[in-house]
Design a protein around this motif. Structure first.
Motif, PDB file in Angstrom:
ATOM      1  N   LYS A 119      17.328 -28.076  10.468  1.00  0.00           N
ATOM      2  CA  LYS A 119      17.654 -29.347   9.809  1.00  0.00           C
ATOM      3  C   LYS A 119      17.335 -29.330   8.318  1.00  0.00           C
ATOM      4  N   SER A 120      16.448 -28.465   7.888  1.00  0.00           N
ATOM      5  CA  SER A 120      16.111 -28.388   6.468  1.00  0.00           C
ATOM      6  C   SER A 120      16.879 -27.266   5.760  1.00  0.00           C
ATOM      7  N   LYS A 126      11.258 -27.076  18.817  1.00  0.00           N
ATOM      8  CA  LYS A 126      11.167 -28.095  17.764  1.00  0.00           C
ATOM      9  C   LYS A 126      11.042 -27.456  16.386  1.00  0.00           C
ATOM     10  N   ASN A 172      13.708 -28.025  13.455  1.00  0.00           N
ATOM     11  CA  ASN A 172      13.282 -28.565  12.161  1.00  0.00           C
ATOM     12  C   ASN A 172      13.652 -27.624  11.019  1.00  0.00           C
TER      13      ASN A 172
END
Length: 174
Positions: free
Chosen positions: A41-42, A34, A38
Motif C-alpha cells: 500500500k505504500s 499484514k 502495508n
C-alpha cells in the motif's frame, strides 16, 4: 516400546502441515500478511494500480452508467468479472476496494466518452493485462524472491518448530 513413542512423536512434530497449521494458529501468518500488504500500500505500484483500476471502472461506467445506481456488490462483481473474462483466473486482489471507487461517483474522462465500444473493450483488455503484469511483477520482486521475507519466514518457522519439539519432549518426559 517407549522409543517407538518418541519416534512417532518426533515424526508428528516434523510434519510440515502441522508446522504450517501452528504457524497460522499462532498469528504469525497474519502478521506477515499484514506487513506485506502495508508495504504494498505504500509502494508506487499500488498508486499506479489504483489509477489503472479507476480507469477500468470508468470504462465500465461509460459502457453502462446505470451501474452507478446498482447494488455496489453486484457492480464490483461485474468489474471483477472483467478480470476473469480477460484471462486472469484469480481475479483482482481483494484489497483493491473497487466498491469505494464505484461509490465515489467520479466522472469518466473525456477520452473514455469519445471511445467507440470496440476501443473501450480493447482498452479494458489492455488495462487488465497491465494490472496483471503490475501485480505479478510486484509479487515476484517483493514476495516470491524477497530474501528478507524468506529469511524471516525461515527464522520464524525454525523457532516455532523448536518450541513445538520442546513442548512435545516435555509431555513425553512427564
Amino acid at each position: 516400546m517407549e522409543d517407538s513413542t518418541i519416534n512417532t512423536q518426533t515424526e508428528l512434530i516434523t510434519d510440515p502441515r502441522q508446522l504450517v497449521n501452528q504457524y497460522k494458529r499462532s498469528g504469525l501468518f497474519d502478521d506477515e500478511r499484514k506487513k506485506i500488504l502495508n508495504n504494498f500500500k505504500s509502494s508506487e505500484t499500488y498508486e499506479l494500480l489504483q489509477k489503472k483500476v479507476e480507469e477500468l471502472v470508468n470504462l465500465k461506467i461509460q459502457e453502462d452508467n446505470s451501474i452507478l445506481v446498482k447494488n455496489k456488490g453486484r457492480t464490483s462483481a461485474l468489474i471483477q468479472s472483467s478480470f476473469i473474462n480477460t484471462g486472469n483466473v484469480n481475479g483482482p486482489s481483494s484489497s483493491l476496494k473497487t466498491n469505494n471507487m464505484i461509490g465515489s461517483n467520479k466522472t469518466t474522462t473525456t477520452s473514455a466518452k469519445n471511445m467507440s465500444t470496440a476501443d473501450r473493450k480493447q482498452r479494458e483488455k489492455e488495462l487488465v493485462q497491465e494490472i496483471n503484469h503490475l501485480m505479478n511483477k510486484y509479487t515476484e520482486e517483493n514476495v516470491t524472491r524477497s530474501e528478507s521475507l524468506n529469511t524471516s519466514l525461515l527464522e520464524q518457522l525454525t523457532n516455532l518448530k523448536d518450541k513445538m519439539e520442546k513442548e512435545e519432549q516435555e509431555k513425553i518426559s512427564k
